[in-house]
Design a protein around this motif. Structure first.
Motif: not given
Length: 428
Positions: A367-389
């Motif tokens: 569950f700790g690793l699951f939570s960390m996976s969610g946190k990492l995705s919360a960094v990468l997704g907006p960063f990619i989206y913002g970089t594209i725009t």
């Protein structure tokens, strides 16, 4: 049933659950609705600056998530060592209140001048928002950890569900309150009322809950949290089903969470909705997230969580494809419904799958690793989206449509990888 109701309405548990109500007021009003509206009001005057506004929103979300990733392992070790949780929920919540209140104060009392062409008032509000979002996310780590001090283990699901239900009610209450008493034409005017509502409904937790005293435990260094994450990751690599599922969840959550956080600027600057119209879209999505949670919980019970997650992936991909196309704007309501269903169901099913796929003796670690996976995705997704725009800003709305398609690719990758999870489970 009567016993459960009595438990939920007991003062400590009701006060704890009300914090779900208060924090979703902040999340809905500030993170999803009015801060993005504020940014687009300040910058989104033409097709190019509309895309730059999306970049500001996305990058601030990424920074807040990155700070949480760095510190959350330390939070976990601190909780294990001291059992002091309420204290930090209070501290973080007060900082959230102060930052949000100051966002409104600075908006009403602007600072003159610019920094590299950007108004100083705008920069201060961006910084305050980033701090508030980080503190809000930090408070939830300690808030969730308070549950074992409230009731016996067999009642966790009851009070957790009670908190989630109050959370959805908080979303609707916060938005409706602003619409009735402040209005939504000027996003900056919503910051102070939202801060007050957030603090008001947080007060019961401050006053009527407490941490249980913990017997002395073995002292751990603060670096232990990082070591445990690495050890759990190495353990996961020996369990193909759970390991691949964590990757699947990373990409699914990446696509979904980024779509949710960028929904407001996308709907207003690309699709063409007014801010008031978008609020209605958001409320539709919220209602269908509740429906999605219940419906897919039932589906998962009858066909299995693994198969159910496939359907969630399909729903999300359809929503992303429809959102990226230049269709009549009324069709965006369909996207909102599909996003809502996916939002409500993915977290219900994913939590279940963690329990089903993890070795019983390591559920907590995974569950700790699951939570960390969610946190990492919360960094990468907006960063990619913002970089594209940012890179494609000269193409106007097309930049955001391409950014949405990048989320579709993530969801598609998760969908394909999920077949490997099913195969790994069958081979066990």
């Amino acid at each position: 049933m009567k016993r459960d109701i009595k438990l939920m309405l007991s003062l400590p548990i009701f006060s704890w659950a009300l914090y779900d109500f208060s924090n979703t007021i902040f999340s809905a009003n500030i993170v999803t609705l009015f801060f993005p509206q504020f940014v687009t009001e300040q910058l989104g005057t033409d097709p190019v600056t509309e895309q730059i506004s999306s970049t500001w929103i996305a990058y601030s979300a990424s920074i807040a998530a990155l700070l949480l990733i760095v510190l959350s392992p330390v939070y976990g070790v601190y909780i294990d060592r001291t059992n002091r949780k309420k204290k930090w929920v209070v501290i973080f919540s007060i900082v959230v209140f102060l930052c949000t209140f100051c966002m409104g104060y600075i908006y009403k009392n602007p600072v003159e001048g610019t920094f590299h062409g950007v108004p100083i008032t705008f920069l201060i509000i961006i910084i305050l928002f980033t701090i508030a979002k980080f503190m809000y996310n930090s408070s939830l780590v300690f808030y969730d950890a308070m549950m074992p001090d409230l009731t016996a283990k067999e009642h966790y699901s009851v009070i957790s569900g009670f908190g989630v239900a109050l959370g959805y009610m908080g979303t609707l209450f916060g938005v409706i309150s602003i619409m009735m008493f402040v209005g939504t034409k000027d996003a900056g005017e919503t910051f102070i009322p939202t801060a007050i509502l957030f603090l008001l409904f947080s007060l019961p937790l401050f006053m009527f809950t407490s941490d249980k005293k913990r017997q002395s435990v073995k002292q751990k260094s603060m670096s232990t949290g990082y070591k445990e994450i690495i050890e759990t990751y190495q353990l996961a690599k020996t369990k193909p089903a759970i390991y691949i599922f964590l990757i699947v969840y990373f990409f699914l959550n990446d696509a979904l969470a980024t779509a949710i956080s960028m929904m407001q600027p996308y709907a207003t600057t690309v699709v063409g909705f007014t801010s008031d119209q978008f609020i209605m879209i958001f409320m539709v999505a919220t209602v269908f997230s509740i429906i999605g949670a219940f419906v897919f919980g039932y589906i998962a019970k009858h066909i299995g969580s693994l198969k159910a997650l496939h359907y969630v992936g399909l729903v999300l991909m359809i929503a992303l494809i429809l959102a990226s196309l230049p269709l009549p704007k009324e069709s965006f309501y369909i996207c909102a419904i599909l996003f809502g269903i996916a939002m409500g169901s993915i977290w219900v099913i994913s939590r279940t799958l963690i329990i089903e796929l993890s070795p019983p003796e390591h559920v907590g670690q995974f569950f700790g690793l699951f939570s960390m996976s969610g946190k990492l995705s919360a960094v990468l997704g907006p960063f990619i989206y913002g970089t594209i725009t940012l890179l494609l800003k000269d193409y106007g709305p097309l930049a955001s449509r391409i950014a949405i398609l990048s989320l579709f690719i993530m969801a598609l990758l998760a969908y394909v990888l999920h077949f490997k999870v099913i195969k790994a489970v069958q081979e066990v």
